[in-house]
Design an enzyme around this catalytic site. Structure first.
Site, PDB file in Angstrom:
ATOM      1  N   SER A   1       0.853  -1.188   0.000  1.00  0.00           N
ATOM      2  CA  SER A   1       0.000   0.000   0.000  1.00  0.00           C
ATOM      3  C   SER A   1       0.885   1.233   0.000  1.00  0.00           C
ATOM      4  O   SER A   1       2.047   1.167   0.419  1.00  0.00           O
ATOM      5  CB  SER A   1      -0.859   0.026   1.261  1.00  0.00           C
ATOM      6  N   ASP A   2       0.345   2.352  -0.467  1.00  0.00           N
ATOM      7  CA  ASP A   2       0.998   3.599  -0.108  1.00  0.00           C
ATOM      8  C   ASP A   2       0.800   3.739   1.400  1.00  0.00           C
ATOM      9  O   ASP A   2      -0.011   3.032   2.012  1.00  0.00           O
ATOM     10  CB  ASP A   2       0.410   4.790  -0.874  1.00  0.00           C
ATOM     11  N   TRP A   3       1.537   4.659   1.991  1.00  0.00           N
ATOM     12  CA  TRP A   3       1.545   4.745   3.455  1.00  0.00           C
ATOM     13  C   TRP A   3       0.179   5.215   3.982  1.00  0.00           C
ATOM     14  O   TRP A   3      -0.191   6.366   3.823  1.00  0.00           O
ATOM     15  CB  TRP A   3       2.675   5.655   3.906  1.00  0.00           C
TER      16      TRP A   3
END
Ligand code: NOJ
Length: 721
Positions: free
Chosen positions: A259-261
């Site tokens: 995932s992106d953060w």
């Protein structure tokens, strides 16, 4: 005539020119090892690998020799050390090579440099103990306003594909992973965490996905990062269609999707729709309770209660382990990597030299002759400003950074008096400052040459990213106007010295209408990295012949940009409809006959080129081979990017006027001629047919248009295909 034939290039072949066969993620011997390892793992251990266990690491299993996976931003340098939290560490060796940003790299139009760039990153990441470098960022530059355009590459999917494949192979040849981001349709920042993107299937396939597809299939990228935004109503990181159906299904991606953060929002969706690793979720005040991530303890409970099959967890663990085996993280030794070598710094310089674009040069104002100048005025805060730490997560602590002012001082030595005036003040809502303008006018009237460094700014650093940032993560530009009263400054200085050279810095298009007619020489300098000042000075004084080409159209005004004219930006009530559809960038300007300020592919040189002897042939197996001679007709060595556009003559469906389908950067000595050969296969003539759910090349006439930019076509010929 003694022609040298350059390599065959074309929509597919060009990509293989860089091979160095990319190693595949999947091989039966490793799969057997992975199966054996997974058998030994407890459920807790497996789930521990599916989420972060610090700001930039994910969990390992010590007893089985599975290490944590260490990630680091970002696209143009290895980010400062955060340790396990978010506070930058002190007294660590984290000042490294700061490369030019993404659009400067793309402006080189040189995939070989993409490879070299990636190799520097991979090598420095390895030296710093990283397993994954969080780049390249390859989202389409849809609007000039996106605050992160500087990290991205282009408005054109073909150019992106070429550059991204080179970059990824460069990183991964060092034995670490690249992370391709942000998948997909992350084309604005301001509401990136919530905005829902709606676009046609055709736009998705023709514009927004090809770069990702090439990076997966040809670049063999190890990891992909899901985007923050929603796509057709579902978050991109846990989007069934994007990840399961297209990325892992159609394209057969065998690696890991992280995932992106903080981009995961729902345990079941993430589990079922293809997210393998959850990073960065904000679940309260630090220290974060990582087992409370969406893909933490909840998953253990779901498996135990029979609601989620363990096979789903195993598949994610398998993907992570594939990446670990491929990058020698398990039961193997890595070579150490290298840090801050002269060669790395030279790559930073080379990319800047080839990426800086000469936009305008009337009356041969450029290059300046050192021998004819005794004094020079350098004007503008951007001349004297370091950029490495700006922009958000892509920040880099540079070993050093040569600003334009320093670069010019270094180049001219003691023989020329260099005078500096700040000219404008970088601060939010700052208007023209008459005193600063007057100072600038004074030095420009008393010196033999004047240069203004102007344009956009990153903002200073992560913690202050929104106080004066235009090119930065989390913000979009409010408009395309020059901030800080720079127009007033430029107009006043041009009056004092009409030959003043204007150097634009920043992440792309800016409105120059107020003075462009008065100016004779304009350069686009981007954010050119640690050696950017050296490269700019060398170009200004003619030690380097410019060869950069715009990777995006510069519209005259924001309203001309298709995202704003036909579509929406940043959206309405939480949704953005890409009504501009496939007409992104030059595809719009050419088709709708809108005159850009500077067209896609544009970039001047200090020499001149001519084209001759075009030969085209359609072969039985549906390929067009095309060859053309290009000659350097001037007195200086230089490089030209031969750009090949395909133009359907009477298309059966609505299509862009023309599309880039091949290019090659050709280096020619003064007077030299080379023959360039291109092969265009079916891909080059196809569009995506939504009804057939397939790429279709309608039988018909096409123009093969070859030139120096999308608007400067030098040779063209029809083929029936
Ligand atoms: C958010 C950014 O969107 C992404 O590009 C970056 O890699 C992560 N944060 C980690 O810093």
């Amino acid at each position: 005539m003694n022609n040298k034939i350059t390599g065959f290039v074309g929509s597919v072949l060009m990509l293989t020119v860089l091979t160095v066969n990319a190693q595949s993620l999947f091989n039966p011997a490793t799969e057997a090892k992975i199966t054996a390892l997974i058998k030994k793992m407890t459920l807790d251990e497996k789930v521990g690998m599916l989420h972060a266990n610090s700001s930039f690491t994910s969990g390992g299993v010590k007893r089985l020799g599975i290490p944590e996976m260490v990630t680091s931003d970002g696209p143009h340098g290895v980010r400062i050390e955060h340790g396990r939290g978010w506070t930058p560490l002190k007294n660590v060796n984290d000042a490294g090579t700061y490369l030019p940003t993404g659009n400067a790299l793309a402006a080189t139009w040189n995939p070989k440099l993409g490879y070299d760039f990636g190799a520097v990153l991979g090598s420095e990441a390895k030296f710093r103990g990283k397993d994954v470098i969080l780049g390249p960022g390859i989202n389409i530059i849809r609007s000039p306003l996106n605050g992160r355009n500087f990290e991205y590459q282009s408005e054109d999917p073909y150019l992106i594909s070429q550059m991204a494949v080179g970059y990824i192979k460069g990183v991964q040849a060092q034995g670490v992973s690249a992370s391709l981001k942000h998948f997909a349709a992350n084309n604005e920042e301001v509401d990136r965490g919530t905005v829902n993107v709606e676009m046609s299937e055709r736009a998705l396939r023709e514009i927004y996905l090809p770069g990702f597809e090439a990076a997966v299939k040809i670049g063999q990228v190890n990891t992909v990062m899901g985007a923050y935004n929603k796509f057709r109503g579902q978050y991109a990181t846990e989007n069934k269609y994007l990840i399961n159906d297209i990325l892992k299904g159609e394209w057969g991606f065998k690696g890991l999707v992280m995932s992106d953060w903080g981009a995961v929002h729902n345990t079941m969706e993430a589990l079922e729709n293809g997210t393998d690793l959850e990073m960065g979720s904000d679940i309260g005040t630090p220290p974060l309770k990582y087992d409370q991530f969406f893909m933490g303890d909840t998953v253990i409970a779901l498996v135990k209660s029979g609601k989620v099959p363990v096979a789903l967890v195993d598949d994610k663990v398998r993907r992570i382990l594939r990446v670990m085996f491929k990058t020698n993280m398990i039961a193997a030794k890595r070579t150490p990597g290298a840090y801050n070598t002269k060669a790395h710094q030279q790559t930073a310089l080379k990319v800047a030299e080839e990426g800086i674009v000469l936009l305008k040069n009337e009356d041969n104002v450029l290059p300046l002759a050192k021998s004819k100048i005794k004094s020079i005025a350098i004007i503008g805060q951007n001349a004297n400003r370091e950029n490495a730490m700006g922009g958000g997560s892509s920040q880099v602590k540079a070993k050093y950074e040569i600003t334009p002012l320093q670069g010019i001082k270094n180049l001219v030595g003691g023989g020329i008096s260099v005078q500096y005036a700040q000219g404008y003040k970088i601060a939010r809502n700052q208007q023209a400052d008459d005193t600063l303008i007057q100072e600038a006018v004074n030095i420009a009237s008393k010196t033999d040459a004047a240069i203004i460094f102007c344009g956009w700014t990153h903002g200073y650093d992560y913690s202050k990213w929104d106080d004066n940032a235009y090119d930065a993560e989390g913000v979009d530009k409010p408009d395309m106007n020059m901030p800080f009263g720079q127009n007033e400054l430029i107009k006043a200085v041009l009056k004092a010295n009409p030959k003043t050279i204007i150097v634009l810095m920043g992440g792309g298009p800016i409105d120059v209408r107020e003075w462009v007619g008065e100016s004779k020489a304009i350069i686009e300098g981007w954010y050119p990295g640690m050696e950017g000042g050296t490269a700019l000075a060398k170009i200004i004084f003619g030690e380097v012949n410019p060869s950069g080409k715009l990777p995006m159209t510069f519209p005259k005004k924001l309203e001309d940009s298709p995202a704003h004219k036909l579509g929406e930006f940043p959206g309405v009530n939480g949704t953005v409809h890409y009504k501009d559809d496939i007409f992104v960038g030059y595809r719009y300007f050419d088709t709708y006959n809108v005159e850009p300020q500077f067209p896609f592919g544009h970039g001047l040189s200090y020499t001149s080129f001519s084209y001759q002897n075009a030969v085209k042939k359609v072969t039985g197996d549906k390929q067009v081979s095309y060859s053309i001679d290009i000659k350097n007709t001037g007195k200086k060595d230089g490089a030209q990017v031969v750009q090949v556009y395909v133009e359907p003559i009477n298309p059966l469906v609505s299509r862009p006027r023309k599309e880039l389908k091949a290019f090659e950067k050709v280096f020619l000595k003064a007077g030299e001629t080379k023959t360039v050969k291109f092969i265009l296969n079916k891909d080059a003539f196809s569009y995506y047919d939504e009804k057939k759910k397939a790429w279709v090349a309608d039988k018909g006439q096409y123009l093969i248009a070859v030139g120096n930019s999308s608007k400067d076509i030098q040779a063209s010929g029809e083929v029936v295909f």
